[in-house]
Design a protein around this motif. Sequence first.
Motif, PDB file in Angstrom:
ATOM      1  N   ARG A 167       0.640  -1.456   0.132  1.00 30.51           N
ATOM      2  CA  ARG A 167      -0.216   0.276  -0.349  1.00 30.51           C
ATOM      3  C   ARG A 167       1.121   1.113   0.291  1.00 30.51           C
ATOM      4  O   ARG A 167       0.614   2.126  -0.425  1.00 30.51           O
ATOM      5  CB  ARG A 167      -0.687   0.186   0.735  1.00 30.51           C
ATOM      6  N   TRP A 168       1.849   1.145   0.397  1.00 28.16           N
ATOM      7  CA  TRP A 168       2.472   1.895   0.821  1.00 28.16           C
ATOM      8  C   TRP A 168       3.091   2.816  -0.664  1.00 28.16           C
ATOM      9  O   TRP A 168       3.665   3.885  -1.316  1.00 28.16           O
ATOM     10  CB  TRP A 168       4.240   2.301   1.948  1.00 28.16           C
ATOM     11  N   GLN A 169       3.711   1.024  -1.304  1.00 33.28           N
ATOM     12  CA  GLN A 169       4.576   1.405  -2.758  1.00 33.28           C
ATOM     13  C   GLN A 169       3.809   1.458  -3.661  1.00 33.28           C
ATOM     14  O   GLN A 169       3.615   3.134  -4.332  1.00 33.28           O
ATOM     15  CB  GLN A 169       4.885  -0.182  -3.009  1.00 33.28           C
ATOM     16  N   TRP A 170       2.813   1.856  -3.784  1.00 41.36           N
ATOM     17  CA  TRP A 170       1.140   1.748  -4.048  1.00 41.36           C
ATOM     18  C   TRP A 170       1.144   3.407  -4.019  1.00 41.36           C
ATOM     19  O   TRP A 170       1.143   4.183  -5.397  1.00 41.36           O
ATOM     20  CB  TRP A 170       0.265   1.140  -4.406  1.00 41.36           C
ATOM     21  N   VAL A 171       1.137   3.835  -3.395  1.00 42.20           N
ATOM     22  CA  VAL A 171       0.782   5.343  -2.752  1.00 42.20           C
ATOM     23  C   VAL A 171       1.862   6.523  -2.747  1.00 42.20           C
ATOM     24  O   VAL A 171       1.551   7.457  -3.450  1.00 42.20           O
ATOM     25  CB  VAL A 171       0.637   6.033  -1.344  1.00 42.20           C
ATOM     26  N   LYS A 185      -7.273  10.986  -6.043  1.00 44.74           N
ATOM     27  CA  LYS A 185      -7.046  10.016  -6.454  1.00 44.74           C
ATOM     28  C   LYS A 185      -6.849   8.884  -5.879  1.00 44.74           C
ATOM     29  O   LYS A 185      -6.604   7.765  -6.262  1.00 44.74           O
ATOM     30  CB  LYS A 185      -5.679  10.091  -7.012  1.00 44.74           C
ATOM     31  N   LEU A 186      -6.347   9.110  -4.722  1.00 49.67           N
ATOM     32  CA  LEU A 186      -5.869   8.175  -3.510  1.00 49.67           C
ATOM     33  C   LEU A 186      -7.622   7.537  -2.877  1.00 49.67           C
ATOM     34  O   LEU A 186      -7.156   6.638  -2.168  1.00 49.67           O
ATOM     35  CB  LEU A 186      -4.551   8.356  -2.902  1.00 49.67           C
ATOM     36  N   GLY A 187      -8.366   8.283  -3.573  1.00 44.96           N
ATOM     37  CA  GLY A 187      -9.455   7.451  -2.754  1.00 44.96           C
ATOM     38  C   GLY A 187      -9.951   8.440  -1.176  1.00 44.96           C
ATOM     39  O   GLY A 187     -10.537   7.775  -0.782  1.00 44.96           O
ATOM     40  N   ILE A 188      -9.034   9.660  -0.479  1.00 45.33           N
ATOM     41  CA  ILE A 188      -9.069   9.352   0.891  1.00 45.33           C
ATOM     42  C   ILE A 188     -10.576  10.297   0.774  1.00 45.33           C
ATOM     43  O   ILE A 188     -11.024  11.446  -0.127  1.00 45.33           O
ATOM     44  CB  ILE A 188      -7.972  10.628   0.950  1.00 45.33           C
ATOM     45  N   LYS A 189     -11.775  10.029   2.001  1.00 45.32           N
ATOM     46  CA  LYS A 189     -12.765  10.318   1.468  1.00 45.32           C
ATOM     47  C   LYS A 189     -12.968  12.147   2.136  1.00 45.32           C
ATOM     48  O   LYS A 189     -12.087  11.909   3.419  1.00 45.32           O
ATOM     49  CB  LYS A 189     -13.773   9.388   1.868  1.00 45.32           C
ATOM     50  N   ALA A 238       3.465  18.980   3.053  1.00 45.07           N
ATOM     51  CA  ALA A 238       3.432  18.182   3.585  1.00 45.07           C
ATOM     52  C   ALA A 238       2.749  17.003   3.669  1.00 45.07           C
ATOM     53  O   ALA A 238       2.325  17.712   4.659  1.00 45.07           O
ATOM     54  CB  ALA A 238       4.802  17.845   4.455  1.00 45.07           C
ATOM     55  N   ILE A 239       2.648  16.269   2.975  1.00 46.84           N
ATOM     56  CA  ILE A 239       1.314  14.898   3.648  1.00 46.84           C
ATOM     57  C   ILE A 239       2.727  13.552   4.301  1.00 46.84           C
ATOM     58  O   ILE A 239       3.350  13.205   4.433  1.00 46.84           O
ATOM     59  CB  ILE A 239       1.447  14.031   1.960  1.00 46.84           C
ATOM     60  N   GLY A 240       1.608  13.774   5.348  1.00 47.03           N
ATOM     61  CA  GLY A 240       2.069  12.781   5.877  1.00 47.03           C
ATOM     62  C   GLY A 240       1.294  10.973   6.026  1.00 47.03           C
ATOM     63  O   GLY A 240       0.437  10.922   5.520  1.00 47.03           O
ATOM     64  N   GLU A 241       2.937  10.676   5.525  1.00 46.27           N
ATOM     65  CA  GLU A 241       1.790   9.455   4.896  1.00 46.27           C
ATOM     66  C   GLU A 241       1.316   8.147   5.820  1.00 46.27           C
ATOM     67  O   GLU A 241       0.504   7.506   5.162  1.00 46.27           O
ATOM     68  CB  GLU A 241       3.423   9.137   4.242  1.00 46.27           C
ATOM     69  N   ASP A 242       2.306   8.189   7.291  1.00 48.45           N
ATOM     70  CA  ASP A 242       1.294   7.452   7.745  1.00 48.45           C
ATOM     71  C   ASP A 242       0.244   7.540   8.305  1.00 48.45           C
ATOM     72  O   ASP A 242      -0.575   6.271   8.084  1.00 48.45           O
ATOM     73  CB  ASP A 242       2.567   7.284   9.771  1.00 48.45           C
ATOM     74  N   ARG A 243      -0.144   8.170   8.548  1.00 46.80           N
ATOM     75  CA  ARG A 243      -2.050   8.984   8.841  1.00 46.80           C
ATOM     76  C   ARG A 243      -2.683   8.628   7.554  1.00 46.80           C
ATOM     77  O   ARG A 243      -3.096   8.179   7.240  1.00 46.80           O
ATOM     78  CB  ARG A 243      -1.963  10.940   8.394  1.00 46.80           C
ATOM     79  N   LEU A 244      -1.641   9.447   6.422  1.00 48.24           N
ATOM     80  CA  LEU A 244      -3.078   8.681   4.851  1.00 48.24           C
ATOM     81  C   LEU A 244      -3.053   7.754   4.631  1.00 48.24           C
ATOM     82  O   LEU A 244      -4.174   7.425   4.797  1.00 48.24           O
ATOM     83  CB  LEU A 244      -1.559   9.107   4.049  1.00 48.24           C
ATOM     84  N   LEU A 245      -1.929   6.442   5.045  1.00 53.78           N
ATOM     85  CA  LEU A 245      -2.814   5.262   5.123  1.00 53.78           C
ATOM     86  C   LEU A 245      -3.328   4.261   5.839  1.00 53.78           C
ATOM     87  O   LEU A 245      -4.243   3.773   5.729  1.00 53.78           O
ATOM     88  CB  LEU A 245      -1.104   3.927   6.024  1.00 53.78           C
ATOM     89  N   GLU A 265      -8.891  -1.534   0.538  1.00 57.91           N
ATOM     90  CA  GLU A 265      -8.137  -2.331  -0.057  1.00 57.91           C
ATOM     91  C   GLU A 265      -7.249  -2.023  -0.827  1.00 57.91           C
ATOM     92  O   GLU A 265      -6.812  -2.643  -2.177  1.00 57.91           O
ATOM     93  CB  GLU A 265      -8.995  -2.972  -1.201  1.00 57.91           C
ATOM     94  N   ALA A 266      -7.299  -0.121  -1.052  1.00 58.62           N
ATOM     95  CA  ALA A 266      -6.240   0.443  -1.449  1.00 58.62           C
ATOM     96  C   ALA A 266      -4.945  -0.319  -2.152  1.00 58.62           C
ATOM     97  O   ALA A 266      -4.549  -0.383  -1.073  1.00 58.62           O
ATOM     98  CB  ALA A 266      -6.252   1.695  -1.465  1.00 58.62           C
ATOM     99  N   GLY A 267      -4.487  -0.517  -2.872  1.00 58.16           N
ATOM    100  CA  GLY A 267      -3.121  -0.507  -3.333  1.00 58.16           C
ATOM    101  C   GLY A 267      -2.697  -2.327  -3.089  1.00 58.16           C
ATOM    102  O   GLY A 267      -1.052  -2.246  -2.959  1.00 58.16           O
ATOM    103  N   LEU A 268      -3.501  -2.777  -3.063  1.00 61.74           N
ATOM    104  CA  LEU A 268      -3.170  -4.297  -2.451  1.00 61.74           C
ATOM    105  C   LEU A 268      -2.926  -4.852  -3.179  1.00 61.74           C
ATOM    106  O   LEU A 268      -2.910  -6.696  -3.198  1.00 61.74           O
ATOM    107  CB  LEU A 268      -4.170  -4.992  -1.522  1.00 61.74           C
ATOM    108  N   GLU A 269      -4.229  -4.872  -5.088  1.00 61.13           N
ATOM    109  CA  GLU A 269      -4.542  -5.690  -5.957  1.00 61.13           C
ATOM    110  C   GLU A 269      -2.301  -6.010  -6.451  1.00 61.13           C
ATOM    111  O   GLU A 269      -2.291  -4.572  -6.831  1.00 61.13           O
ATOM    112  CB  GLU A 269      -5.015  -5.161  -6.719  1.00 61.13           C
ATOM    113  N   GLY A 270      -1.930  -6.911  -6.428  1.00 62.01           N
ATOM    114  CA  GLY A 270      -1.028  -7.311  -7.495  1.00 62.01           C
ATOM    115  C   GLY A 270      -1.366  -7.718  -8.815  1.00 62.01           C
ATOM    116  O   GLY A 270      -2.392  -8.065  -8.740  1.00 62.01           O
TER     117      GLY A 270
END
Length: 420
Positions: free
Chosen positions: A18-22, A152-156, A302-309, A315-320
């Motif tokens: 998910r981190w890689q996808w973000v 695009k990341l689907g954050i609501k 700066a986006i806080g990536e930990d919070r973003l996650l 399901e976002a970013g898990l589909e390989g």
Amino acid sequence: MIRAIRGMKDILPPETSRWQWVESQAREVFELYGYREIRLPLLEKTELFARSIGADTDIVAKEMYTFTDRSGDSLTLRPEATAQVLRACLENGLMRRAGVNKLYLIGPMFRYERPQKGRYRQFHQINCEALGSDAPELDAEVILMLVDLLGKLGIKDLRLLINSLGCPECTPDFKSQLQLFLAAQEGWCDDCRRRLVVNPLRVLDCKSQHCQALLVGAPVMEDSLCQDCARHYRRVLSLLEGAGLAYEKNPRLVRGLDYYTRTTFEVTAAGLGAQDAVAGGGRYNGLARELGGPDLPGLGFAIGEDRLLEVLPPEAGLEGRPLTFLAALGDAARERAFLCLQEIRAQGLPAAMDFEGRSLKSQMSLADRLGAAYVVILGDQELASGQALLRHMASSQQDAVPLTELAPALAARAGLKEGS
Ligand code: AMP
């Protein structure tokens, strides 16, 4: 057992996907807006942060990981990126090169804060810095890019908070008005009693609810903006309106760093609890000069990536890509399967098999645990006929496929899946 340091966490698979996808989404969006990546050291001279972020900010006063190295220099693990991006630009003369005024940096930051949900001592930021222009269009573009990416990341349920902090022309006047107001109230916390003398803007940023309550009725920066800053602010807001982006003005938004001038902003997301700011940023027109460089206006976020996650759809970013598991029985079949693995991987598809000589039953349960989309069973019979059954696990559909056609058949299916 030795454990990780408090406030620092391991990021494990499958969460890493998910981190890689973000990050890959961020890179794609940033490219659309003309940003290039910059990678910088985690350590800088302490002076860089002390001088830029402000001696009276929480970051510099209480939160930096600072130590003396073996040659006696005071070094600090970077608590934020803007100061070091500017340091690197000035040091490497980047602004003289074409196309390098928009930079992004992704990586860990370090602050000795009290750990809690959404607040860590090593956390990760996705930073963007746009340098060399004071145009309000750039402010609007930076904010639009941030919101574009978060969308695009689907954050609501995002809220964009915005403020203007003015410039050295108008801030001093505001500071004196604020100081008068602050001095007339009783009951500030110890930190604020000190701040109201040395840096009254910081009082606006105090986390104490008691201090926040005392601030009701305090003068607001917008009323003190000089003509240029007021015009700049109005233009940024009207560009955002023109682009259909909703915002809320927040006159208390000073953010935790002293270098901001004019536009400051923060984006909050629902579902984060008390630490709900997922990104923040602003303009820092005086920073380059403060660091000994020329006048180089700029802004960033700066986006806080930990919070973003934490607010990313589950399901976002898990589909390989679909995994194929080759269940082989017997030495000859294992030999053949080992070759098949490479053939499938050569098609750009993941493939796995068991190397431990397990039974068919435990190979099937391994395939299940690995989340295989396809399983191929290879035994003596399949070797003899040159054909094997390719089983699609989700639908239980099975097809006989010649072994020599296995890799292209899987590639065709993956292609079909992508296209559908
Ligand atoms: P700042 O660098 O303080 O402007 O913060 C920008 C963003 O980084 C914030 O909106 C947070 O999302 C994130 N952030 C800042 N400090 C932390 C922390 N200690 N832990 C996790 N995220 C943080």
